[in-house]
Motif scaffolding. Sequence first.
Motif, PDB file in Angstrom:
ATOM      1  N   PHE A  24       0.808  -1.216   0.000  1.00  0.00           N
ATOM      2  CA  PHE A  24       0.000   0.000   0.000  1.00  0.00           C
ATOM      3  C   PHE A  24       0.842   1.266   0.000  1.00  0.00           C
ATOM      4  O   PHE A  24       1.836   1.373   0.730  1.00  0.00           O
ATOM      5  CB  PHE A  24      -0.910   0.034   1.229  1.00  0.00           C
ATOM      6  N   THR A  25       0.410   2.226  -0.814  1.00  0.00           N
ATOM      7  CA  THR A  25       0.879   3.603  -0.722  1.00  0.00           C
ATOM      8  C   THR A  25      -0.357   4.476  -0.634  1.00  0.00           C
ATOM      9  O   THR A  25      -1.142   4.543  -1.586  1.00  0.00           O
ATOM     10  CB  THR A  25       1.712   4.008  -1.950  1.00  0.00           C
ATOM     11  N   ILE A  26      -0.562   5.104   0.514  1.00  0.00           N
ATOM     12  CA  ILE A  26      -1.742   5.934   0.734  1.00  0.00           C
ATOM     13  C   ILE A  26      -1.278   7.360   0.995  1.00  0.00           C
ATOM     14  O   ILE A  26      -0.480   7.609   1.900  1.00  0.00           O
ATOM     15  CB  ILE A  26      -2.582   5.420   1.917  1.00  0.00           C
ATOM     16  N   THR A  27      -1.769   8.285   0.178  1.00  0.00           N
ATOM     17  CA  THR A  27      -1.425   9.689   0.356  1.00  0.00           C
ATOM     18  C   THR A  27      -2.689  10.512   0.575  1.00  0.00           C
ATOM     19  O   THR A  27      -3.762  10.166   0.091  1.00  0.00           O
ATOM     20  CB  THR A  27      -0.674  10.239  -0.878  1.00  0.00           C
ATOM     21  N   ASN A  31      -6.831  14.408   4.552  1.00  0.00           N
ATOM     22  CA  ASN A  31      -7.961  15.095   3.926  1.00  0.00           C
ATOM     23  C   ASN A  31      -9.309  14.498   4.303  1.00  0.00           C
ATOM     24  O   ASN A  31     -10.358  15.082   3.975  1.00  0.00           O
ATOM     25  CB  ASN A  31      -7.805  15.081   2.402  1.00  0.00           C
ATOM     26  N   ILE A  32      -9.303  13.357   4.962  1.00  0.00           N
ATOM     27  CA  ILE A  32     -10.562  12.772   5.434  1.00  0.00           C
ATOM     28  C   ILE A  32     -10.904  13.386   6.788  1.00  0.00           C
ATOM     29  O   ILE A  32     -10.123  13.275   7.737  1.00  0.00           O
ATOM     30  CB  ILE A  32     -10.460  11.247   5.549  1.00  0.00           C
ATOM     31  N   PRO A  33     -12.044  14.049   6.903  1.00  0.00           N
ATOM     32  CA  PRO A  33     -12.382  14.716   8.170  1.00  0.00           C
ATOM     33  C   PRO A  33     -12.586  13.714   9.299  1.00  0.00           C
ATOM     34  O   PRO A  33     -13.119  12.623   9.088  1.00  0.00           O
ATOM     35  CB  PRO A  33     -13.675  15.462   7.839  1.00  0.00           C
ATOM     36  N   PHE A  50     -14.080  -0.953  -3.116  1.00  0.00           N
ATOM     37  CA  PHE A  50     -14.820  -0.463  -1.951  1.00  0.00           C
ATOM     38  C   PHE A  50     -14.080  -0.811  -0.662  1.00  0.00           C
ATOM     39  O   PHE A  50     -13.962   0.018   0.251  1.00  0.00           O
ATOM     40  CB  PHE A  50     -16.253  -1.025  -1.932  1.00  0.00           C
ATOM     41  N   ALA A  51     -13.556  -2.037  -0.583  1.00  0.00           N
ATOM     42  CA  ALA A  51     -12.846  -2.456   0.627  1.00  0.00           C
ATOM     43  C   ALA A  51     -11.518  -1.719   0.770  1.00  0.00           C
ATOM     44  O   ALA A  51     -11.100  -1.364   1.879  1.00  0.00           O
ATOM     45  CB  ALA A  51     -12.612  -3.966   0.606  1.00  0.00           C
ATOM     46  N   LEU A  52     -10.847  -1.467  -0.352  1.00  0.00           N
ATOM     47  CA  LEU A  52      -9.588  -0.730  -0.316  1.00  0.00           C
ATOM     48  C   LEU A  52      -9.820   0.717   0.090  1.00  0.00           C
ATOM     49  O   LEU A  52      -9.060   1.285   0.888  1.00  0.00           O
ATOM     50  CB  LEU A  52      -8.902  -0.809  -1.677  1.00  0.00           C
ATOM     51  N   ALA A  56      -8.453   2.810   3.483  1.00  0.00           N
ATOM     52  CA  ALA A  56      -7.742   4.089   3.476  1.00  0.00           C
ATOM     53  C   ALA A  56      -8.329   5.098   4.448  1.00  0.00           C
ATOM     54  O   ALA A  56      -7.660   6.053   4.837  1.00  0.00           O
ATOM     55  CB  ALA A  56      -7.733   4.671   2.066  1.00  0.00           C
ATOM     56  N   ALA A  57      -9.589   4.903   4.848  1.00  0.00           N
ATOM     57  CA  ALA A  57     -10.241   5.834   5.779  1.00  0.00           C
ATOM     58  C   ALA A  57      -9.988   5.473   7.237  1.00  0.00           C
ATOM     59  O   ALA A  57     -10.301   6.274   8.133  1.00  0.00           O
ATOM     60  CB  ALA A  57     -11.749   5.870   5.514  1.00  0.00           C
ATOM     61  N   LEU A  58      -9.405   4.328   7.494  1.00  0.00           N
ATOM     62  CA  LEU A  58      -9.230   3.872   8.875  1.00  0.00           C
ATOM     63  C   LEU A  58      -8.309   4.759   9.712  1.00  0.00           C
ATOM     64  O   LEU A  58      -8.566   4.944  10.907  1.00  0.00           O
ATOM     65  CB  LEU A  58      -8.731   2.425   8.896  1.00  0.00           C
TER      66      LEU A  58
END
Length: 233
Positions: A24-27, A31-33, A50-52, A56-58
């Motif tokens: 995973f590379t999450i950038t 930005n998620i409130p 959807f699962a990915l 990323a929101a976790l």
Amino acid sequence: MADLVYPPVIGFAKLFWKYLGLKFTITGAENIPRTGGAILAINHVGYLDFALAGTAALPAKRYVRFMAKREIFDNKLAGPLMRGMHHINVDRASGSASFVAAMRALRSGEIIGIFPEATISKSFEIKELKTGVVRLAMGADVPIIPMIVWGSQRVWTKGVPRDLRRKRVPITIAIGKPIFFQRDEDVAAAEIALRARMIEMLHEVQDKYPDNHAGQRWAPQRLGGTAPAPLNS
């Protein structure tokens, strides 16, 4: 709202990602409130998107409530899980009820995940967007957060046999800055602006992706891949 089903499903998903060896590379996770309603507008290249996106929101300690087609809720295995995670049933023959349910969730402070292209893009380019995501954001007075998932199409996508072998596929997820649209803005113009931003983000992700796209079935023709042309999406 009690979340008794979501945590164990997340635990299973994490084990599944580990089994697949996804890298995973999450950038843009900032930005998620952390609180309040918002819409994640996600591109759609594979069945695991959807699962990915939810994964990323976790880091923001948020559960994403996805809008998904009724057929998934009708499935004997997936249906109870979808309802237990408080996802939103979309009946394409009569979308008003799902629109109202999504509006209610947004106004109560939930994050809603939507694939504004409606279906998987077989060309892996950004298709034309449906107007529902913009109308929802305007009606609920919440931001749209564009999100790009890239690499999931290498594991399982439309028209290609799924490959669930462990092979350390790179997965990039980019989360853009929130976009705010006013209620009196032109919906069509807002949709064009959102799509332009998603295309820009997709190209940025592809430019930085660690594997070469040339000659690959999972890559768009624009990058030398052999996926179907955009008109066949």
